[in-house]
Write a protein that holds these residues in place. Structure first.
Motif, PDB file in Angstrom:
ATOM      1  N   THR A 144       0.846  -1.185   0.000  1.00  8.57           N
ATOM      2  CA  THR A 144       0.000   0.000   0.000  1.00  8.57           C
ATOM      3  C   THR A 144       0.890   1.246   0.000  1.00  8.57           C
ATOM      4  OG1 THR A 144      -0.036   0.138   2.421  1.00  8.57           O
ATOM      5  CG2 THR A 144      -1.724  -1.246   1.356  1.00  8.57           C
ATOM      6  N   GLU A 145       0.291   2.417  -0.140  1.00  6.36           N
ATOM      7  CA  GLU A 145       1.063   3.658  -0.104  1.00  6.36           C
ATOM      8  C   GLU A 145       1.765   3.814   1.238  1.00  6.36           C
ATOM      9  OE1 GLU A 145      -1.115   7.124  -1.142  1.00  6.36           O
ATOM     10  OE2 GLU A 145      -1.703   6.396  -3.132  1.00  6.36           O
ATOM     11  N   GLU A 146       1.072   3.477   2.317  1.00  9.34           N
ATOM     12  CA  GLU A 146       1.664   3.593   3.653  1.00  9.34           C
ATOM     13  C   GLU A 146       2.834   2.635   3.807  1.00  9.34           C
ATOM     14  OE1 GLU A 146       2.742   2.485   7.550  1.00  9.34           O
ATOM     15  OE2 GLU A 146       1.517   1.163   6.289  1.00  9.34           O
ATOM     16  N   GLU A 147       2.675   1.411   3.320  1.00  7.27           N
ATOM     17  CA  GLU A 147       3.754   0.420   3.423  1.00  7.27           C
ATOM     18  C   GLU A 147       4.942   0.818   2.563  1.00  7.27           C
ATOM     19  OE1 GLU A 147       1.299  -3.708   4.312  1.00  7.27           O
ATOM     20  OE2 GLU A 147       1.453  -2.953   2.251  1.00  7.27           O
ATOM     21  N   THR A 148       4.687   1.345   1.385  1.00 12.66           N
ATOM     22  CA  THR A 148       5.777   1.797   0.512  1.00 12.66           C
ATOM     23  C   THR A 148       6.558   2.910   1.184  1.00 12.66           C
ATOM     24  OG1 THR A 148       4.517   1.222  -1.477  1.00 12.66           O
ATOM     25  CG2 THR A 148       6.345   2.759  -1.747  1.00 12.66           C
ATOM     26  N   ALA A 149       5.866   3.860   1.793  1.00 18.15           N
ATOM     27  CA  ALA A 149       6.528   4.960   2.492  1.00 18.15           C
ATOM     28  C   ALA A 149       7.333   4.442   3.681  1.00 18.15           C
ATOM     29  CB  ALA A 149       5.494   5.978   2.954  1.00 18.15           C
ATOM     30  N   ARG A 150       6.794   3.468   4.397  1.00 21.71           N
ATOM     31  CA  ARG A 150       7.498   2.898   5.552  1.00 21.71           C
ATOM     32  C   ARG A 150       8.760   2.166   5.114  1.00 21.71           C
ATOM     33  NH1 ARG A 150       5.462  -1.900   8.322  1.00 21.71           N
ATOM     34  NH2 ARG A 150       3.414  -1.347   7.473  1.00 21.71           N
ATOM     35  N   LEU A 151       8.674   1.429   4.015  1.00 24.33           N
ATOM     36  CA  LEU A 151       9.840   0.710   3.502  1.00 24.33           C
ATOM     37  C   LEU A 151      10.889   1.690   2.988  1.00 24.33           C
ATOM     38  CD1 LEU A 151      11.084  -2.049   2.903  1.00 24.33           C
ATOM     39  CD2 LEU A 151       9.926  -2.023   0.686  1.00 24.33           C
ATOM     40  N   TYR A 152      10.448   2.738   2.334  1.00 27.51           N
ATOM     41  CA  TYR A 152      11.372   3.761   1.826  1.00 27.51           C
ATOM     42  C   TYR A 152      12.124   4.422   2.974  1.00 27.51           C
ATOM     43  CZ  TYR A 152      12.899   8.194  -0.244  1.00 27.51           C
ATOM     44  OH  TYR A 152      13.649   9.282  -0.652  1.00 27.51           O
ATOM     45  N   GLU A 153      11.425   4.735   4.037  1.00 28.88           N
ATOM     46  CA  GLU A 153      12.062   5.354   5.200  1.00 28.88           C
ATOM     47  C   GLU A 153      13.049   4.406   5.861  1.00 28.88           C
ATOM     48  OE1 GLU A 153      10.853   7.566   9.425  1.00 28.88           O
ATOM     49  OE2 GLU A 153       9.304   6.688   8.142  1.00 28.88           O
ATOM     50  N   ALA A 154      12.665   3.132   5.996  1.00 25.79           N
ATOM     51  CA  ALA A 154      13.554   2.138   6.597  1.00 25.79           C
ATOM     52  C   ALA A 154      14.791   1.925   5.744  1.00 25.79           C
ATOM     53  CB  ALA A 154      12.806   0.815   6.767  1.00 25.79           C
ATOM     54  N   LEU A 155      14.629   1.954   4.429  1.00 28.79           N
ATOM     55  CA  LEU A 155      15.754   1.803   3.504  1.00 28.79           C
ATOM     56  C   LEU A 155      16.771   2.915   3.718  1.00 28.79           C
ATOM     57  CD1 LEU A 155      17.003   0.450   0.946  1.00 28.79           C
ATOM     58  CD2 LEU A 155      15.576   1.996  -0.413  1.00 28.79           C
TER      59      LEU A 155
END
Length: 212
Positions: free
Chosen positions: A124-135
């Motif tokens: 989802t958009e939220e999950e993509t943003a969370r993964l991007y931040e963690a990366l």
């Protein structure tokens, strides 16, 4: 590689047990240079002498640098969109993202609280943003911890900073659950069931075959 202010005068002795792959002596120096080593039985080291790094095929095919200031969330989302592979495989694919690899893909997914088996296209958009931040956070932290260290100290420092990769059987530093592993033919991944898979262990087909 191993830098030496003074390389040995005698030529190296090649052999099956010698990890030395190449010795480079720099012109104009006082005998200084470096050795390129390759441990293990599987050899894949390649050396290129070029004027531009882009002339090396392996470099030319690299994806974007995740820490490039111009690499934003939308760019990251575009890479994942429509990719039906598991996140673990996408993150360690150097043609998708440069410099993540096996160890840090485990670390990124743990920080993002996501299963290695989750499909990239399902985020989802939220999950993509969370993964991007963690990366970004994971890689920036690794860079900062390595800053100023000699080449010979980098591997040890890397291991100290890892939370799940290479720590099978140890407690997760976040929740205390036991870090588990899934083995493949030429690699393995580590993860925390509580943090990443809602407490459910991932199937390890290689281990299942051994137990039969």
């Amino acid at each position: 590689d191993r830098w030496k202010d003074a390389l040995p005068v005698e030529p190296p002795r090649p052999g099956a047990k010698n990890p030395l792959a190449l010795r480079v002596r720099l012109a104009g120096g006082a005998g200084d240079g470096f050795d390129l080593t390759e441990a293990g039985t599987k050899k894949g080291l390649a050396v290129h002498v070029v004027r531009d790094p882009a002339e090396v095929p392996g470099v030319a095919r690299l994806g974007p640098d995740p820490l490039d200031p111009g690499f934003g969330l939308e760019d990251f989302a575009a890479l994942l969109r429509g990719d039906r592979r598991r996140l673990k495989g996408v993150l360690r694919d150097q043609s998708v993202l440069a410099g993540v690899g096996n160890a840090y893909s485990d670390e990124v997914l743990h920080a993002a609280r996501m299963s290695p088996y989750k499909l990239a296209s399902s985020l989802t958009e939220e999950e993509t943003a969370r993964l991007y931040e963690a990366l970004g956070d994971t890689l920036r932290d690794a860079v900062e911890r390595s800053r100023g260290l000699a080449a010979g100290e980098l591997k040890a420092e890397k291991k100290l900073g890892l939370r799940v990769h290479g720590r099978t059987g140890q407690p997760c530093p976040v929740c205390g659950d036991t870090v588990r592993e899934v083995s493949f033919a030429d690699s393995s991944l580590q993860y925390c069931p509580t943090c990443q898979t809602r407490g459910k262990p991932l199937a390890d087909r290689r281990l299942s075959r051994l137990l039969k």
